[in-house]
Scaffold this motif. Sequence first.
Motif, mmCIF file in Angstrom:
data_model
loop_
_atom_site.group_PDB
_atom_site.id
_atom_site.type_symbol
_atom_site.label_atom_id
_atom_site.label_comp_id
_atom_site.label_asym_id
_atom_site.label_seq_id
_atom_site.Cartn_x
_atom_site.Cartn_y
_atom_site.Cartn_z
ATOM 1 N N TYR A 130 12.658 38.948 42.162
ATOM 2 C CA TYR A 130 12.198 37.240 42.340
ATOM 3 C C TYR A 130 12.775 36.479 43.325
ATOM 4 C CZ TYR A 130 13.653 39.399 37.845
ATOM 5 O OH TYR A 130 13.943 40.250 36.486
ATOM 6 N N ALA A 131 12.871 34.945 43.181
ATOM 7 C CA ALA A 131 13.454 34.358 44.810
ATOM 8 C C ALA A 131 14.894 34.363 44.535
ATOM 9 C CB ALA A 131 12.949 32.592 44.045
ATOM 10 N N ASP A 132 15.354 33.605 45.909
ATOM 11 C CA ASP A 132 16.990 33.866 45.854
ATOM 12 C C ASP A 132 17.327 33.450 44.603
ATOM 13 O OD1 ASP A 132 16.486 34.565 49.532
ATOM 14 O OD2 ASP A 132 16.439 35.914 47.419
ATOM 15 N N SER A 133 16.526 32.002 44.274
ATOM 16 C CA SER A 133 17.340 30.699 43.944
ATOM 17 C C SER A 133 17.683 31.456 42.559
ATOM 18 C CB SER A 133 16.432 30.050 43.853
ATOM 19 O OG SER A 133 15.638 29.756 43.094
ATOM 20 N N VAL A 134 16.886 32.728 42.333
ATOM 21 C CA VAL A 134 17.179 32.809 40.690
ATOM 22 C C VAL A 134 17.949 34.126 39.982
ATOM 23 C CG1 VAL A 134 15.431 31.453 39.664
ATOM 24 C CG2 VAL A 134 14.770 33.831 39.784
ATOM 25 N N LYS A 135 18.128 34.669 40.810
ATOM 26 C CA LYS A 135 18.121 36.182 41.145
ATOM 27 C C LYS A 135 19.658 36.739 40.383
ATOM 28 C CE LYS A 135 16.679 38.535 44.765
ATOM 29 N NZ LYS A 135 16.569 38.795 46.401
ATOM 30 N N GLY A 136 19.804 37.339 39.389
ATOM 31 C CA GLY A 136 21.043 37.353 38.955
ATOM 32 C C GLY A 136 20.810 36.762 37.250
ATOM 33 N N ARG A 137 20.021 35.639 37.580
ATOM 34 C CA ARG A 137 20.015 34.819 35.900
ATOM 35 C C ARG A 137 18.403 34.853 35.261
ATOM 36 N NH1 ARG A 137 19.542 29.588 37.116
ATOM 37 N NH2 ARG A 137 18.577 29.709 38.214
ATOM 38 N N PHE A 138 17.751 34.826 36.062
ATOM 39 C CA PHE A 138 16.402 34.888 35.554
ATOM 40 C C PHE A 138 15.900 36.881 35.526
ATOM 41 C CE2 PHE A 138 14.445 30.705 36.585
ATOM 42 C CZ PHE A 138 15.966 30.046 36.116
ATOM 43 N N THR A 139 15.140 36.776 34.125
ATOM 44 C CA THR A 139 14.596 38.171 33.932
ATOM 45 C C THR A 139 13.249 38.037 34.040
ATOM 46 O OG1 THR A 139 16.773 38.930 33.872
ATOM 47 C CG2 THR A 139 15.209 40.704 32.898
ATOM 48 N N ILE A 140 12.079 38.513 34.683
ATOM 49 C CA ILE A 140 11.146 38.932 33.801
ATOM 50 C C ILE A 140 10.111 40.137 33.148
ATOM 51 C CG2 ILE A 140 9.917 39.607 36.455
ATOM 52 C CD1 ILE A 140 7.910 37.855 35.815
ATOM 53 N N SER A 141 9.207 40.561 32.667
ATOM 54 C CA SER A 141 9.265 40.966 31.431
ATOM 55 C C SER A 141 7.860 41.045 30.890
ATOM 56 C CB SER A 141 10.266 41.523 30.615
ATOM 57 O OG SER A 141 10.368 40.675 29.423
ATOM 58 N N ARG A 142 7.227 42.424 30.873
ATOM 59 C CA ARG A 142 5.838 42.227 30.225
ATOM 60 C C ARG A 142 5.823 42.984 28.721
ATOM 61 N NH1 ARG A 142 1.798 42.604 35.298
ATOM 62 N NH2 ARG A 142 -0.078 42.894 33.230
ATOM 63 N N ASP A 143 4.948 42.394 28.120
ATOM 64 C CA ASP A 143 4.736 43.649 26.788
ATOM 65 C C ASP A 143 2.804 44.089 27.137
ATOM 66 O OD1 ASP A 143 4.022 44.780 24.806
ATOM 67 O OD2 ASP A 143 5.929 43.798 23.519
ATOM 68 N N THR A 144 2.671 45.220 27.452
ATOM 69 C CA THR A 144 1.519 45.198 27.629
ATOM 70 C C THR A 144 0.714 45.088 25.958
ATOM 71 O OG1 THR A 144 1.770 46.518 29.861
ATOM 72 C CG2 THR A 144 0.199 46.410 28.731
ATOM 73 N N ALA A 145 1.053 45.475 25.283
ATOM 74 C CA ALA A 145 0.427 46.242 23.792
ATOM 75 C C ALA A 145 0.392 44.922 23.905
ATOM 76 C CB ALA A 145 1.381 46.056 22.730
ATOM 77 N N LYS A 146 0.458 43.259 24.221
ATOM 78 C CA LYS A 146 0.776 42.149 23.204
ATOM 79 C C LYS A 146 0.256 41.228 24.394
ATOM 80 C CE LYS A 146 4.886 42.775 20.224
ATOM 81 N NZ LYS A 146 6.265 41.076 19.651
ATOM 82 N N ASN A 147 -0.194 42.071 25.682
ATOM 83 C CA ASN A 147 -0.363 40.574 26.541
ATOM 84 C C ASN A 147 0.075 39.663 27.180
ATOM 85 O OD1 ASN A 147 -2.880 43.224 26.528
ATOM 86 N ND2 ASN A 147 -3.960 41.180 26.500
ATOM 87 N N THR A 148 1.378 40.037 27.329
ATOM 88 C CA THR A 148 2.191 38.330 27.385
ATOM 89 C C THR A 148 3.519 38.954 28.427
ATOM 90 O OG1 THR A 148 2.567 38.666 24.315
ATOM 91 C CG2 THR A 148 3.916 37.108 26.464
ATOM 92 N N VAL A 149 3.904 38.035 29.445
ATOM 93 C CA VAL A 149 5.036 38.355 30.399
ATOM 94 C C VAL A 149 6.102 37.277 29.864
ATOM 95 C CG1 VAL A 149 5.387 37.639 32.636
ATOM 96 C CG2 VAL A 149 2.964 38.586 31.697
ATOM 97 N N TYR A 150 6.988 37.796 30.155
ATOM 98 C CA TYR A 150 7.863 36.703 29.423
ATOM 99 C C TYR A 150 9.232 36.399 30.439
ATOM 100 C CZ TYR A 150 6.896 38.466 25.405
ATOM 101 O OH TYR A 150 6.259 39.116 23.911
ATOM 102 N N LEU A 151 9.760 35.378 30.398
ATOM 103 C CA LEU A 151 10.832 34.705 31.715
ATOM 104 C C LEU A 151 11.889 34.486 30.613
ATOM 105 C CD1 LEU A 151 11.333 34.936 34.718
ATOM 106 C CD2 LEU A 151 10.508 32.198 34.586
#
Length: 122
Positions: free
Chosen positions: A60-81
């Motif tokens: 994470y960029a310092d400006s978003v640490k602790g507030r944003f979370t990235i994840s991915r679902d390979t079965a759905k070919n999707t990345v989330y923020l």
Amino acid sequence: QVQRVESGGGLVQAGGSLRLSCAAPGRAFSSYSMGWFRQAPGKEREFVAGISASGSSTYYADSVKGRFTISRDTAKNTVYLQMNSLKPEDTAVYYCAPVRLATMTPVKSDDWGQGTQVTVSS
């Protein structure tokens, strides 16, 4: 090349939350580390968050640490923020792209989707 479509942006008050999605159809998706970038008016595009191909490592960029979370679902070919505690300075167009996690830079600097607009009001 990994085709992808971003969605989930909108207008939200400061302190609110949004979840962005990046759909990337195709078998190539699971082979790439993926990242979210954003570009505010009059500013350079900047790295926000990245996730390894396996999903086991996140950055994470310092400006978003602790507030944003990235994840991915390979079965759905999707990345989330998942974006929480949003601030007016988070206002930008958000893009997803394959990323080099070692440098937090996009694999292709000239290959961007349409992005999704996030606007945070104060």
